[in-house]
Design a protein around this motif. Structure first.
Motif, PDB file in Angstrom:
ATOM      1  N   ALA A 282       0.842  -1.205   0.000  1.00 61.31           N
ATOM      2  CA  ALA A 282       0.000   0.000   0.000  1.00 61.31           C
ATOM      3  C   ALA A 282       0.877   1.256   0.000  1.00 61.31           C
ATOM      4  CB  ALA A 282      -0.925   0.000   1.216  1.00 61.31           C
ATOM      5  N   TYR A 285       2.992   0.968  -3.888  1.00 58.45           N
ATOM      6  CA  TYR A 285       2.254   1.110  -5.148  1.00 58.45           C
ATOM      7  C   TYR A 285       1.225   2.232  -5.134  1.00 58.45           C
ATOM      8  CZ  TYR A 285       4.694  -3.222  -5.910  1.00 58.45           C
ATOM      9  OH  TYR A 285       5.690  -4.157  -6.038  1.00 58.45           O
ATOM     10  N   ASP A 309      -6.047   1.149   0.707  1.00 54.85           N
ATOM     11  CA  ASP A 309      -5.291   2.360   0.352  1.00 54.85           C
ATOM     12  C   ASP A 309      -6.114   3.214  -0.598  1.00 54.85           C
ATOM     13  OD1 ASP A 309      -4.764   1.773  -2.460  1.00 54.85           O
ATOM     14  OD2 ASP A 309      -3.357   0.237  -1.763  1.00 54.85           O
ATOM     15  N   GLY A 313      -5.270   1.827  -7.679  1.00 54.73           N
ATOM     16  CA  GLY A 313      -6.044   0.591  -7.862  1.00 54.73           C
ATOM     17  C   GLY A 313      -5.349  -0.356  -8.826  1.00 54.73           C
ATOM     18  N   ILE A 322      -3.071 -11.772  -9.422  1.00 52.90           N
ATOM     19  CA  ILE A 322      -2.221 -10.950  -8.566  1.00 52.90           C
ATOM     20  C   ILE A 322      -1.499 -11.753  -7.470  1.00 52.90           C
ATOM     21  CG2 ILE A 322      -3.907 -10.198  -6.809  1.00 52.90           C
ATOM     22  CD1 ILE A 322      -1.891  -7.752  -8.781  1.00 52.90           C
ATOM     23  N   TYR A 327       4.083 -12.514 -10.307  1.00 53.03           N
ATOM     24  CA  TYR A 327       3.181 -11.724 -11.145  1.00 53.03           C
ATOM     25  C   TYR A 327       3.249 -10.266 -10.720  1.00 53.03           C
ATOM     26  CZ  TYR A 327      -0.633 -10.337 -14.074  1.00 53.03           C
ATOM     27  OH  TYR A 327      -1.364  -9.719 -15.046  1.00 53.03           O
ATOM     28  N   ARG A 328       3.479  -9.390 -11.682  1.00 52.01           N
ATOM     29  CA  ARG A 328       3.512  -7.962 -11.393  1.00 52.01           C
ATOM     30  C   ARG A 328       2.653  -7.248 -12.413  1.00 52.01           C
ATOM     31  NH1 ARG A 328       9.078  -8.951 -11.469  1.00 52.01           N
ATOM     32  NH2 ARG A 328      10.094  -8.891  -9.440  1.00 52.01           N
ATOM     33  N   ASP A 330       3.049  -4.030 -13.337  1.00 48.28           N
ATOM     34  CA  ASP A 330       3.955  -3.246 -14.161  1.00 48.28           C
ATOM     35  C   ASP A 330       5.381  -3.637 -13.733  1.00 48.28           C
ATOM     36  OD1 ASP A 330       5.632  -1.378 -15.218  1.00 48.28           O
ATOM     37  OD2 ASP A 330       4.408   0.359 -14.685  1.00 48.28           O
ATOM     38  N   ALA A 334       7.461  -2.066 -10.563  1.00 46.77           N
ATOM     39  CA  ALA A 334       7.488  -2.854  -9.327  1.00 46.77           C
ATOM     40  C   ALA A 334       8.925  -3.154  -8.916  1.00 46.77           C
ATOM     41  CB  ALA A 334       6.705  -4.153  -9.516  1.00 46.77           C
ATOM     42  N   GLY A 339      10.188  -4.422  -5.418  1.00 47.11           N
ATOM     43  CA  GLY A 339       9.329  -5.612  -5.287  1.00 47.11           C
ATOM     44  C   GLY A 339       9.970  -6.828  -5.934  1.00 47.11           C
ATOM     45  N   THR A 340       9.667  -7.993  -5.388  1.00 40.68           N
ATOM     46  CA  THR A 340      10.187  -9.236  -5.962  1.00 40.68           C
ATOM     47  C   THR A 340       9.092  -9.983  -6.717  1.00 40.68           C
ATOM     48  OG1 THR A 340       9.603 -10.467  -3.976  1.00 40.68           O
ATOM     49  CG2 THR A 340      11.825  -9.547  -4.067  1.00 40.68           C
ATOM     50  N   GLY A 341       7.838  -9.534  -6.558  1.00 43.45           N
ATOM     51  CA  GLY A 341       6.729 -10.239  -7.183  1.00 43.45           C
ATOM     52  C   GLY A 341       6.319 -11.455  -6.368  1.00 43.45           C
ATOM     53  N   LEU A 342       6.870 -11.577  -5.163  1.00 48.50           N
ATOM     54  CA  LEU A 342       6.562 -12.749  -4.331  1.00 48.50           C
ATOM     55  C   LEU A 342       5.724 -12.390  -3.109  1.00 48.50           C
ATOM     56  CD1 LEU A 342      10.047 -14.503  -4.434  1.00 48.50           C
ATOM     57  CD2 LEU A 342       7.976 -15.178  -5.641  1.00 48.50           C
ATOM     58  N   ALA A 345       2.183 -13.746  -3.043  1.00 46.92           N
ATOM     59  CA  ALA A 345       2.183 -15.218  -3.023  1.00 46.92           C
ATOM     60  C   ALA A 345       2.461 -15.690  -1.592  1.00 46.92           C
ATOM     61  CB  ALA A 345       3.242 -15.759  -3.972  1.00 46.92           C
TER      62      ALA A 345
HETATM   63  P1  ADP Z   1       6.079  -7.393  -4.810  1.00 49.84           P
HETATM   64  O1  ADP Z   1       6.735  -8.329  -3.855  1.00 49.84           O
HETATM   65  O2  ADP Z   1       6.876  -7.147  -6.058  1.00 49.84           O
HETATM   66  O3  ADP Z   1       5.564  -6.156  -4.182  1.00 49.84           O
HETATM   67  P2  ADP Z   1       3.484  -8.535  -4.750  1.00 49.84           P
HETATM   68  O4  ADP Z   1       3.237  -9.991  -4.980  1.00 49.84           O
HETATM   69  O5  ADP Z   1       3.401  -8.052  -3.355  1.00 49.84           O
HETATM   70  O6  ADP Z   1       4.871  -8.210  -5.419  1.00 49.84           O
HETATM   71  O7  ADP Z   1       2.484  -7.718  -5.635  1.00 49.84           O
HETATM   72  C1  ADP Z   1       2.262  -8.073  -6.990  1.00 49.84           C
HETATM   73  C2  ADP Z   1       1.848  -6.876  -7.819  1.00 49.84           C
HETATM   74  O8  ADP Z   1       0.576  -6.405  -7.375  1.00 49.84           O
HETATM   75  C3  ADP Z   1       2.764  -5.675  -7.662  1.00 49.84           C
HETATM   76  O9  ADP Z   1       3.788  -5.723  -8.613  1.00 49.84           O
HETATM   77  C4  ADP Z   1       1.845  -4.508  -7.917  1.00 49.84           C
HETATM   78  O10 ADP Z   1       1.808  -4.217  -9.280  1.00 49.84           O
HETATM   79  C5  ADP Z   1       0.477  -5.013  -7.515  1.00 49.84           C
HETATM   80  N1  ADP Z   1       0.001  -4.468  -6.229  1.00 49.84           N
HETATM   81  C6  ADP Z   1       0.110  -5.051  -5.019  1.00 49.84           C
HETATM   82  N2  ADP Z   1      -0.454  -4.308  -4.053  1.00 49.84           N
HETATM   83  C7  ADP Z   1      -0.939  -3.208  -4.662  1.00 49.84           C
HETATM   84  C8  ADP Z   1      -1.652  -2.046  -4.198  1.00 49.84           C
HETATM   85  N3  ADP Z   1      -1.953  -1.870  -2.927  1.00 49.84           N
HETATM   86  N4  ADP Z   1      -1.999  -1.126  -5.131  1.00 49.84           N
HETATM   87  C9  ADP Z   1      -1.681  -1.296  -6.447  1.00 49.84           C
HETATM   88  N5  ADP Z   1      -1.021  -2.368  -6.924  1.00 49.84           N
HETATM   89  C10 ADP Z   1      -0.642  -3.311  -6.059  1.00 49.84           C
END
Ligand code: ADP
Length: 381
Positions: A282, A285, A309, A313, A322, A327-328, A330, A334, A339-342, A345
């Motif tokens: 929150a 992003y 947040d 969105g 998600i 999975y990201r 952008d 990210a 961010g690791t994209g994990l 998960a």
């Molecule tokens: P990371 O570890 O890279 O943050 P996440 O698994 O936590 O990866 O999140 C995956 C994707 O979801 C992020 O790359 C982002 O694009 C999106 N995301 C997660 N939380 C939010 C949020 N609160 N608002 C907007 N996008 C989000």
């Protein structure tokens, strides 16, 4: 005098069998005899097929016997279910499956050649085994391998994704080190730039390996989950505290709207990690100066803890995926945000390990991630 036709027939047959004249039987008695014979034959056939049927029923795959005429003579319930209208007996393999490939394999098997093949039927993947039997029939076995194939594909994707993610910072570090060695090390201003690249990417590598390890520990159940009555407000306060510095840097206002004394059945460390990941997202992003609120609501025996947040969105087409690893929305942005994209998960796995549910709602007004856990009255023993 009234005479019982059966008694008359019995007497006449006794005479015939003792060497007397051929018994002349009433038509109704002839019919009775024929029916008795038919019933006897049917019972015998049933008795003969009984072990066969028991055997087929005991096989965990869809299984049946293909008679020499190419039609299914016996089938277990799983095979019956594959047929049109839930019926398989009497059908050819082509009629049962609509697969020309399988029909051809069945034909070859009836000629004595065992066959193994994999094919898609009714939107699932089947491993088929056709084994010719001694009396010219064929045992047909169809094993549903859809889930196994899916797990294999996920694992392959995971290894490919993880290698790709690790390669990016490693390449950056190697490049910066090479530039330093080629001379940049002697120019203090340049040296600083490249050492900074090394430091940032080393931190990224460390974060990535930490997340990967966490995920693998949770998945292989090596992350010990001890469920107990956990005070939501206390855990939320700790999680908010852990994210306070990142929030301060982005001028994100963090709020806690959790009534004190509300307890859930959870593992305190796991719940804290879940909330940290959600609050961290929150902050990461959303634009500078946004708001993130942790709340908790009671709903029939459960507590829904949410992180809301007021950021941009998440587009509908991304919502479904998600929670997938790596999975990201952008990828460029990210990664830039560290961010690791994990993160999500890990959230999903930890929530499921605590017997809870997780979800997300997102729109123009922002994003709301929620976690539902069983409510308990108060701290137990
Ligand atoms: P990371 O570890 O890279 O943050 P996440 O698994 O936590 O990866 O999140 C995956 C994707 O979801 C992020 O790359 C982002 O694009 C999106 N995301 C997660 N939380 C939010 C949020 N609160 N608002 C907007 N996008 C989000």
């Amino acid at each position: 005098m009234f005479r019982d036709p059966v008694a008359v027939a019995v007497r006449a047959l006794e005479v015939e069998l003792a060497g007397g004249a051929r018994a002349d039987l009433e038509p109704s008695v002839e019919t009775l005899g024929a029916l008795l014979l038919e019933r006897e034959a049917r019972l015998r056939a049933l008795e003969r097929e009984q072990p066969e049927r028991e055997l087929l029923a005991a096989i965990p795959d869809a299984a049946g016997l293909l008679a020499r005429d190419g039609r299914i003579r016996a089938a277990n319930t799983a095979l019956e279910r594959l047929g049109p209208g839930g019926r398989a007996i009497g059908l050819t393999v082509l009629e049962l499956t609509r697969s020309a490939e399988l029909a051809e394999a069945a034909r070859r098997a009836l000629e004595g050649t065992a066959k193994r093949l994999e094919l898609d039927l009714a939107r699932r993947t089947w491993q088929v085994h056709l084994a010719p039997l001694v009396r010219g029939e064929v045992l047909v076995l169809l094993r549903d391998v859809t889930d196994t194939r899916m797990v294999e594909a996920t694992r392959r994707d995971f290894v490919a994704n993880a290698s790709h993610e690790l390669r990016t910072p490693v390449t950056a570090i190697a490049g910066a080190a090479e530039t330093l060695l080629a001379g940049a090390i002697d120019d203090p201003a340049q040296a600083r730039v490249f050492v900074d690249i090394v430091a940032r990417n080393a931190e990224r590598l460390a974060q990535l390996t930490r997340d990967l390890l966490d995920l693998s520990r949770i998945e292989s159940r090596q992350w010990p989950i001890h469920l107990e009555a956990v005070d939501v407000s206390a855990v939320a306060a700790k999680a908010l505290d852990a994210c306070a510095e990142a929030a301060r840097r982005k001028r994100t206002e963090l709020r806690c709207e959790v009534a004190p004394g509300l307890h859930v059945r959870a593992d305190p460390r796991a719940l804290e990690q879940v909330l940290v990941n959600l609050i961290d997202n929150a902050v990461k992003y959303t634009p500078e100066g946004s708001h993130a609120t942790v709340s908790a609501d009671v709903e029939d025996g459960a507590v829904t803890v949410a992180v809301q947040d007021d950021g941009p969105g998440i587009d509908r087409r991304h919502i479904q995926r998600i929670f997938e690893r790596f999975y990201r929305v952008d990828p460029g942005r990210a990664r830039g945000a560290g961010g690791t994209g994990l993160g999500l998960a890990i959230v999903k796995h930890l929530v499921q390990a605590q017997g809870g549910e997780v979800g997300v709602e997102s729109g123009r007004a922002g994003t709301r991630f929620w976690v539902r856990l069983a409510r308990v009255e108060a701290a137990g023993p």
